[in-house]
Design a protein around this motif. Structure first.
Motif, PDB file in Angstrom:
ATOM      1  N   GLY A 286       0.835  -1.204   0.000  1.00  0.00           N
ATOM      2  CA  GLY A 286       0.000   0.000   0.000  1.00  0.00           C
ATOM      3  C   GLY A 286       0.868   1.251   0.000  1.00  0.00           C
ATOM      4  O   GLY A 286       0.627   2.190  -0.774  1.00  0.00           O
TER       5      GLY A 286
ATOM      6  N   ILE B 251       0.937   3.951  -2.961  1.00  0.00           N
ATOM      7  CA  ILE B 251       0.569   5.347  -2.681  1.00  0.00           C
ATOM      8  C   ILE B 251       1.703   6.271  -3.120  1.00  0.00           C
ATOM      9  O   ILE B 251       1.484   7.331  -3.708  1.00  0.00           O
TER      10      ILE B 251
ATOM     11  N   LEU C 115       1.996   3.081   7.165  1.00  0.00           N
ATOM     12  CA  LEU C 115       1.031   3.311   6.086  1.00  0.00           C
ATOM     13  C   LEU C 115       0.178   4.543   6.386  1.00  0.00           C
ATOM     14  O   LEU C 115      -0.071   5.376   5.505  1.00  0.00           O
TER      15      LEU C 115
ATOM     16  N   PHE D 201       0.041   7.808   4.163  1.00  0.00           N
ATOM     17  CA  PHE D 201      -1.223   8.278   3.585  1.00  0.00           C
ATOM     18  C   PHE D 201      -1.447   9.756   3.895  1.00  0.00           C
ATOM     19  O   PHE D 201      -1.822  10.541   3.023  1.00  0.00           O
TER      20      PHE D 201
ATOM     21  N   PHE E  82      -4.000   1.939  -2.692  1.00  0.00           N
ATOM     22  CA  PHE E  82      -4.001   0.997  -1.567  1.00  0.00           C
ATOM     23  C   PHE E  82      -4.943  -0.163  -1.862  1.00  0.00           C
ATOM     24  O   PHE E  82      -4.598  -1.330  -1.656  1.00  0.00           O
TER      25      PHE E  82
END
Lengths: 253, 407
Positions: B86, B90, B231, B235, B325
């Motif tokens: 993920g 991203i 993560l 993000f 993701f």
């Protein structure tokens, strides 16, 4: 009143594979005036603008803007000095909203060519936002501020591109056929808009095919044919010039 | 001089006594009165919606052990992969989704991150934090070098250049750089490594060296929580970038690079920064791969790994925040779960069908599972690209719109 020359194109030559696109072009643009460049297709009008904005480097001669030689500079450097250009086919950011389209050039004007702001959100920059809102209102697109630019009609796209240039408050605005392909109504609205810009004292160079537009806006007209200047003067003088009538206005007008 | 505008402009509300901004300010005036904060000044992205999205994302990520149960994927090893890839996707999206430059060599940064993390475990400390910081920075250094050269070209030539660099890294890791990468065997943490920092604190001796954060070993769920936290940070950073003026410039480059330079932007530094940021994301992901399993091999750099992240991003939705993701989760899920399904599992799944037909159903479905999981993935990818060019996120949006219309 002293008339200042903002832009001086000095003896510019440009050949494309033996074809003389521009030869001995010598042109002075006076501050605060609207200068129209007319001529038949292939006369070198767009090439001349390309030389000014740095897309094309001339073989000989120089372009002086506001006391600085700009020949050989990159497009973004030339824009930072205060020259903005509206293209013949609208060059806008189709995936961005109208508001963002106008905010992007406002950022480069305020923060320079390489500033990268990450910590402060886009929405936090109210100065730029207000400026962009005002310009959109001025060109009559405020109602569509959150629409994607791709969704606009051709006439609106041109007006948006004009707004993107105006937001930078350039010293010199170059317009490549700002009314090409527009309906009569759209053309008249654009003429009104350009008159307002003229009233604000901004210097403009306009390439135009539509004589109605040229004669309602221009202070000076330069006629190009075959890459050479064949006549120059007030719209009235140019209209009466027999060489111009032969080369351009001819039977078509 | 009278600046009153004699001409009329039919469709605007400008001639209502309000000063006509642009044209006046060109002569040096400064606006003294700000326009009222009406709906026209509404934020482009309501802060509440961004906060809600972050919270929702956080809940989805941290409750993975719960909601993945029914899918049989709630074990730490796989969930770590979801989180790590993920991050990779991203970060890749910051380059590909925002600027439109398609890199085919991002696996190189993943590999560099892994090797750096393992070396950090060997030389410095088994602590996770220096390892992932070093791997992120080292990937950043590589990204500056590779990006500087590759960004001289755009379009397919850029893609080919990045691919060439990644394959160079891969082959060098196997051959010339064996002293650093340990070649085919792969680089691993040994019990007699120096670990300078750890030995200062007298904690260097252990039978089976494992990465840890201040005593918490990266085994089982601890590894997942670490990856999930990374993560989340990744993000939030990506969200900030997307919502910033810098993010808007990157989208401007994707939309019309010519226009960007004619309104005064030097686009190259913007591109390079985006490239380096996404390279650092890949480095972080690579570092985390080494954290959860302290072993680094060259195969991580192979072009298939670079292609995989492209698939993840497009499958989920390039240019969206959550899409990459989702794409990463789906691809890793297929790779791990679908590939392990056999005929007996299918028999169980279709046991409700009468036995005579069941045999044929299983026969028809079996090429799509087990060894053939790539086939399912390929079909899914084709369907998405053809019918949902905006990725699965676009699909969700369409469904959402249908519901709103239906009401």
């Amino acid at each position: 009143m002293v008339e200042n020359t903002v832009l001086h194109v000095a003896d510019v030559q440009k050949n494309f594979a033996g074809l003389k696109a521009l030869s001995d072009i010598d042109l002075a643009i006076t501050e605060g005036k609207t200068h129209a460049i007319i001529g038949p297709n292939g006369a070198g009008k767009s090439t001349l603008l390309n030389v000014v904005v740095g897309r094309i480097v001339p073989d000989e001669g120089a372009v002086v803007f506001d006391g600085t030689v700009i020949t050989g500079k990159k497009p973004h450097e030339i824009n930072q000095l205060g020259i903005a250009r509206v293209f013949q086919t609208p060059e806008i950011f189709g995936d961005l909203t109208l508001l963002q389209n106008v905010m992007v050039p406002a950022f480069s004007k305020r923060d320079g060519p390489t500033r990268m702001t990450v910590l402060r959100g886009l929405d936090g920059d109210t100065d730029i936002r207000i400026l962009a809102e005002e310009i959109l209102e001025d060109v009559g697109l405020a109602g569509k501020r959150h629409d994607d630019a791709n969704a606009l009609s051709r006439g609106d796209k041109r007006r948006l591109e004009l707004a993107m240039c105006l937001v930078q408050r350039p010293k010199l605005l170059l317009l490549d056929e700002p009314t090409a392909g527009m309906s009569r109504l759209d053309t008249n609205r654009t003429i009104d808009l350009l008159k307002k810009i003229k009233a604000s004292g901004m210097t403009k160079v306009i390439i135009e095919h539509d004589m109605h537009v040229v004669f309602s806006l221009a202070d000076t007209v330069t006629v190009l044919a075959g890459g050479r200047i064949i006549a120059q003067g007030t719209p009235e003088e140019v209209r009466r010039d027999p060489r111009v009538q032969e080369a351009y206005l001819g039977g078509a007008h | 001089m009278d600046r009153a505008h004699t001409s009329s402009e039919p469709d605007t509300a400008t001639d209502t006594g309000k000063p006509q901004s642009v044209f006046h300010r060109t002569s040096g005036d400064v606006p003294t009165q700000l326009p009222p904060l009406g709906p026209e000044m509404a934020p482009m992205w309501p802060p509440k919606r961004d906060l809600a999205m972050t919270l929702l994302f956080g809940i989805v990520v941290y409750t993975m052990p719960l909601w993945l149960q029914p899918f049989g994927a709630a074990y730490p090893d796989l969930m770590q992969r979801f989180a790590i890839y993920g991050i990779f996707a991203i970060g890749f999206n910051i380059l590909f989704g925002l600027t439109g430059y398609l890199s085919f060599g991002h696996a190189a940064f993943l590999g560099v991150g892994s090797y750096t993390a393992v070396w950090s475990f060997k030389l410095l400390s088994l602590n996770v934090i220096p390892a992932i910081v070093c791997s992120t920075l080292m990937a950043g250094v590589f990204a500056v070098l590779i990006g500087y050269v590759s960004l001289r070209r755009s379009g397919i030539y850029f893609s080919i250049l990045t691919l060439a660099f990644a394959q160079m890294c891969y082959n060098l890791a196997y051959s010339v750089l064996t002293p650093i990468t340990n070649g085919e065997t792969g680089l691993r943490v040994l019990s007699d490594d120096p670990r300078v920092v750890d030995s200062l604190f007298g904690t260097a001796d252990m039978a089976v060296p494992r990465a840890s954060i201040f005593g918490i070993e990266m085994a089982g769920m601890a590894g997942f929580w670490t990856c999930a936290t990374c993560l989340m940070i990744a993000f939030i950073v990506a969200l900030r970038i997307t919502r910033s003026p810098f993010g808007m410039m990157l989208r401007g480059i994707k939309s019309n690079q010519t226009r960007m330079s004619y309104i005064g932007f030097n686009t190259r530094p913007y591109m390079l920064t985006a490239f380096v940021i996404s390279g650092m994301y890949a480095g972080l992901a690579g570092g985390l791969l080494a954290v959860v399993d302290p072993l680094a091999g060259a195969e991580r750099m192979q072009w298939t790994a670079s292609g995989e992240v492209v698939l993840m991003t497009i499958l989920g939705g390039a240019g969206t925040l959550i899409g990459p993701f989702i794409g990463a989760v789906i691809i890793k899920y297929f790779e791990n779960i679908f590939s392990s399904l056999g005929d007996s599992a299918l028999m169980d799944a279709f046991s409700f069908i009468p036995p005579a037909i069941e045999k044929w159903v299983v026969f028809a479905v079996s090429p799509f599972v087990g060894e053939g999981w790539h086939l399912t993935l390929g079909v899914l990818f084709m369907i998405v690209v053809i019918f949902l060019p905006g990725g699965l996120i676009e699909g969700f949006r369409r469904i959402g719109r249908l519901f709103r219309k239906g009401r």
